[in-house]
Design an enzyme around this catalytic site. Structure first.
Site, short mmCIF file in Angstrom:
data_model
loop_
_atom_site.label_atom_id
_atom_site.label_comp_id
_atom_site.label_asym_id
_atom_site.label_seq_id
_atom_site.Cartn_x
_atom_site.Cartn_y
_atom_site.Cartn_z
N GLU A 93 0.84 -1.20 0.00
CA GLU A 93 0.00 0.00 0.00
C GLU A 93 0.87 1.24 0.00
O GLU A 93 1.98 1.23 0.54
CB GLU A 93 -0.88 0.03 1.26
CG GLU A 93 -1.84 -1.13 1.35
CD GLU A 93 -2.83 -0.98 2.51
OE1 GLU A 93 -2.91 0.12 3.11
OE2 GLU A 93 -3.50 -1.97 2.80
N LYS A 100 2.11 4.71 1.42
CA LYS A 100 2.19 5.19 2.80
C LYS A 100 1.96 6.69 2.81
O LYS A 100 2.69 7.44 2.20
CB LYS A 100 3.57 4.85 3.39
CG LYS A 100 3.68 5.19 4.87
CD LYS A 100 4.99 4.66 5.44
CE LYS A 100 5.03 4.71 6.95
NZ LYS A 100 4.78 6.01 7.53
N ARG A 117 -2.97 9.67 11.89
CA ARG A 117 -3.68 8.39 11.93
C ARG A 117 -5.01 8.60 12.63
O ARG A 117 -5.07 9.23 13.69
CB ARG A 117 -2.84 7.37 12.69
CG ARG A 117 -3.40 5.97 12.60
CD ARG A 117 -2.35 4.99 13.06
NE ARG A 117 -2.81 3.63 12.90
CZ ARG A 117 -2.00 2.58 12.93
NH1 ARG A 117 -0.72 2.75 13.09
NH2 ARG A 117 -2.47 1.36 12.77
N GLU A 130 -5.55 7.32 7.32
CA GLU A 130 -4.65 8.46 7.52
C GLU A 130 -5.35 9.69 6.95
O GLU A 130 -5.80 9.68 5.81
CB GLU A 130 -3.36 8.15 6.77
CG GLU A 130 -2.20 9.00 7.12
CD GLU A 130 -1.44 8.55 8.39
OE1 GLU A 130 -1.82 7.55 9.02
OE2 GLU A 130 -0.49 9.26 8.73
N PHE A 135 -7.27 2.38 5.50
CA PHE A 135 -6.43 1.20 5.21
C PHE A 135 -6.76 -0.04 6.04
O PHE A 135 -6.17 -1.09 5.83
CB PHE A 135 -4.93 1.54 5.28
CG PHE A 135 -4.46 2.19 6.56
CD1 PHE A 135 -4.33 1.44 7.71
CD2 PHE A 135 -4.14 3.53 6.59
CE1 PHE A 135 -3.87 2.02 8.88
CE2 PHE A 135 -3.69 4.13 7.76
CZ PHE A 135 -3.57 3.37 8.92
P1 AMP Z 1 5.72 5.21 11.09
O1 AMP Z 1 4.94 6.31 11.76
O2 AMP Z 1 6.81 5.69 10.21
O3 AMP Z 1 6.12 4.12 12.05
O4 AMP Z 1 4.71 4.50 10.07
C1 AMP Z 1 3.53 3.91 10.48
C2 AMP Z 1 2.39 4.88 10.24
O5 AMP Z 1 2.14 5.06 8.86
C3 AMP Z 1 1.07 4.37 10.77
O6 AMP Z 1 0.95 4.66 12.13
C4 AMP Z 1 0.05 5.12 9.93
O7 AMP Z 1 -0.31 6.31 10.61
C5 AMP Z 1 0.82 5.52 8.69
N1 AMP Z 1 0.29 4.97 7.42
C6 AMP Z 1 0.20 5.68 6.28
N2 AMP Z 1 -0.27 4.94 5.28
C7 AMP Z 1 -0.51 3.69 5.79
C8 AMP Z 1 -1.00 2.47 5.23
N3 AMP Z 1 -1.35 2.37 3.96
N4 AMP Z 1 -1.09 1.41 6.06
C9 AMP Z 1 -0.72 1.50 7.37
N5 AMP Z 1 -0.25 2.62 7.94
C10 AMP Z 1 -0.14 3.72 7.17
#
Ligand code: AMP
Length: 589
Positions: free
Chosen positions: A250, A252, A257, A302, A342
């Site tokens: 997917e 990102k 969130r 998101e 998502f």
């Molecule tokens: P990180 O904050 O870098 O650890 O990345 C994880 C975060 O990416 C999650 O907490 C979501 O808020 C965000 N996110 C964005 N797009 C997606 C997606 N397609 N699937 C899951 N998380 C996503």
């Protein structure tokens, strides 16, 4: 249980220096309390009145508390201020002044835990005109009837300075010991906690109905689920391999969130750290009612702004402008948010947590069919690293952060970072350009040219989830502005504890230890090995002990506290080890 008894236990918790002893003391509290008291005691021990998602604040500022102590002790406000300055701790100031008070013997009461908790709740829900005086009166009455030992903890509680050092994991382990006789049920309790985010509720169900009832708890509307988190890997090949040859990929999105709970016309939205944010996102709440086909649903996505002309999503900094409490109506017009959905966890009475990703995704797509502001994330399903890589490149070119790969067969794994979701961001593909979120466990005085400051640097730690301990990884002495240093001093001097907190593992002794509760974001050039730090410490082949440390660490952003992260959300020791290994792999290439 009498509050005086609880205060004695709290004093023991404060004095103890080992996590295991903390668990024993807490288990004793739970064993000696009535079943009806467990829930309140858990909230009190966490320093709150209710789970975070209920957003119930005490609404008690230090100044208000000072006035209440003055009334209770029959003294002038100036004397309270003086005592607070002297001890730097409102609890000790209250303890001292109440012990000197002539009013004390006349007013002595034997409060139960529930009485104290009840008054604190009343104080919190009192608002509007005249509420300040009403709060002072209630607090003062409570303090006036208490012993100095009780006053110490009563004063600290409503201003968030209880400093007992017990985290979620410690409380869960103590519950397991108290009600099942061993630590072994902790994992089951944690699972239940992950789906309702309410430790008090778990404690109550466990004490009243037993572990089998906890085991069968289901997801429910308006109790947020602790979010699933993504692991990281640096290359497409490794991701496909780890996923067993095939996965969904997917895009990102870099926004906020949102976990959306909808039942009929009622909607609540929760943030990543499970605070309710519905008021900040009225456009998304409205879209959930008007655009979603399903009556009862919990789904996740998101939220981010979009350039309506080009259809491109906006970078995080621009979306951030919507994160405000005031002037929302004007901002909505200027910057409407889209929600890229998502995942889905609940639908019309059915708990979907154990369903495989692919089945959940079908239900999600069906639920948002025809919606405009809420759309499903873009994705592909692939077996080819090359295809994954291309999808990643196109996403990054389109201004997105990268991708999240998802295991087609995996359930929704609440509250944990697992390889069923793997993220890949552009930044992993080079030097250590990803940032770390670290917990402040101590600070140093200014030295050299900085002696005029009462602050000269931080001692920071990563969180070791398995040990439930904060392990030091870095001293940070650069990147601070003068204003920063002053602000750190003011904040941290109020969180000072007299000895190393029981859940901190450190070989370095800072000038001041602080309660591990503040998280900051840090950048570094490299993760290295060091005998000075306890993060991931192990013996190497030559029998020398070394942990992980940071090279050239510096504080980033506006250099301040990540209020959206709890200490247990900090970068974990196992993530540090992975990042260290990834760094080696990338540099070998
Ligand atoms: P990180 O904050 O870098 O650890 O990345 C994880 C975060 O990416 C999650 O907490 C979501 O808020 C965000 N996110 C964005 N797009 C997606 C997606 N397609 N699937 C899951 N998380 C996503």
């Amino acid at each position: 249980m009498l509050f005086s008894e609880l205060a004695r236990y709290y004093q023991k918790l404060e004095d103890v220096s080992s996590r295991l002893k903390m668990i024993d003391i807490m288990a004793d509290i739970f064993k000696n309390a009535d079943k009806d008291e467990i829930k309140s005691i858990i909230y009190m021990t966490e320093g709150v009145l209710a789970p975070a998602f209920e957003g119930l604040d005490f609404g008690v500022a230090e100044k208000l508390l000072e006035e209440a102590i003055a009334v209770a002790a029959g003294m002038d406000k100036g004397e309270v201020e003086k005592a607070y300055k002297k001890y730097g701790d409102m609890g000790i100031a209250a303890q001292e002044l109440i012990s000197q008070s002539k009013l004390r013997r006349m007013n002595a009461k034997k409060y139960s835990v529930l009485e104290v908790y009840g008054v604190m709740n009343k104080i919190a829900v009192t608002s509007g005109s005249g509420s300040k005086d009403a709060k002072i009166k209630m607090l003062a009455e409570l303090l006036a009837g208490s012993s100095p030992e009780e006053a110490k903890f009563m004063a600290r509680y409503p201003i968030g300075q209880l400093r007992l050092g017990a985290g979620d994991s410690t409380i869960l382990e103590a519950l397991s010991v108290a009600f099942t006789g061993s630590r072994e049920s902790k994992a089951e309790l944690e699972n239940a906690y992950n789906i309702c985010s309410d430790l008090g509720y778990i404690g109550e169900v466990l004490s009243k109905k037993g572990i089998s009832e906890v085991r069968s708890l289901k997801v429910s509307l308006f109790k947020p689920i602790r979010p699933a988190l993504a692991e990281r890997l640096p290359t497409a090949e490794e991701i496909i391999k780890k996923m067993g040859g095939k996965c969904a990929v997917e895009q990102k999105y870099d926004g906020f969130r949102c976990q959306v709970h909808k039942s009929g016309k009622k909607v609540k939205i929760y943030s990543r750290n499970l605070e309710e944010t519905t008021d900040m996102l009225p456009d998304i709440a409205k879209a959930a009612i008007t655009e979603i086909n399903e009556e009862h649903i919990i789904f996740e996505g998101e939220a981010l702004g979009m350039n309506e002309a080009t259809g491109e999503f906006l970078p995080f900094q621009e979306t951030m402008q919507r994160k405000r409490k005031h002037g929302i109506t004007e901002k909505i017009e200027e910057l409407p948010l889209h929600l890229v959905a998502f995942d889905i966890m609940y639908l019309n009475g059915k708990d979907l947590m154990k369903e495989p990703y692919e089945a959940r995704r079908n239900l999600l797509e069906n639920a948002v069919k025809g919606a405009k502001m809420i759309t499903p994330s873009k994705r592909i399903i692939t077996t080819e690293p090359k295809e994954l890589e291309e999808f990643f490149e196109t996403s990054v070119e389109g201004g997105l952060e990268g991708i999240v790969a998802k295991d087609l067969k995996a359930p929704y794994i609440a509250g944990a970072r697992k390889f069923s979701w793997i993220k890949m961001k552009r930044s992993y593909k080079g030097e250590l350009s990803d940032t770390l979120d670290l917990v402040i466990v101590g600070y140093f005085l200014g030295r050299g040219s900085r002696t005029e400051f009462k602050f000269g640097g931080l001692l920071c730690a990563a969180y070791n989830k398995k040990r439930d301990m904060f392990e030091t990884i870095s001293k940070i002495g650069t990147g601070f502005t003068e204003a920063n240093m002053q602000a750190f001093y003011e904040l941290l001097s109020k969180a000072v504890v007299k000895q190393k907190p029981a859940r901190v593992d450190s070989l370095i002794t800072p000038d001041f230890w602080v309660e591990p509760k503040y998280v900051i974001t840090v950048k570094a050039d490299e993760i290295t090995k060091s005998p000075m730090h306890t993060c991931g410490m192990q013996e190497d082949r030559s029998g020398e002990k070394a942990g992980y440390a940071l090279r050239f660490p510096r504080i980033v952003g506006d250099g301040f506290i990540r209020r959206d992260k709890s200490p247990e959300d900090a970068t974990s020791t196992s993530e540090i080890i992975e990042m260290f290994n990834d760094q080696k792999r990338v540099s070998v290439k």
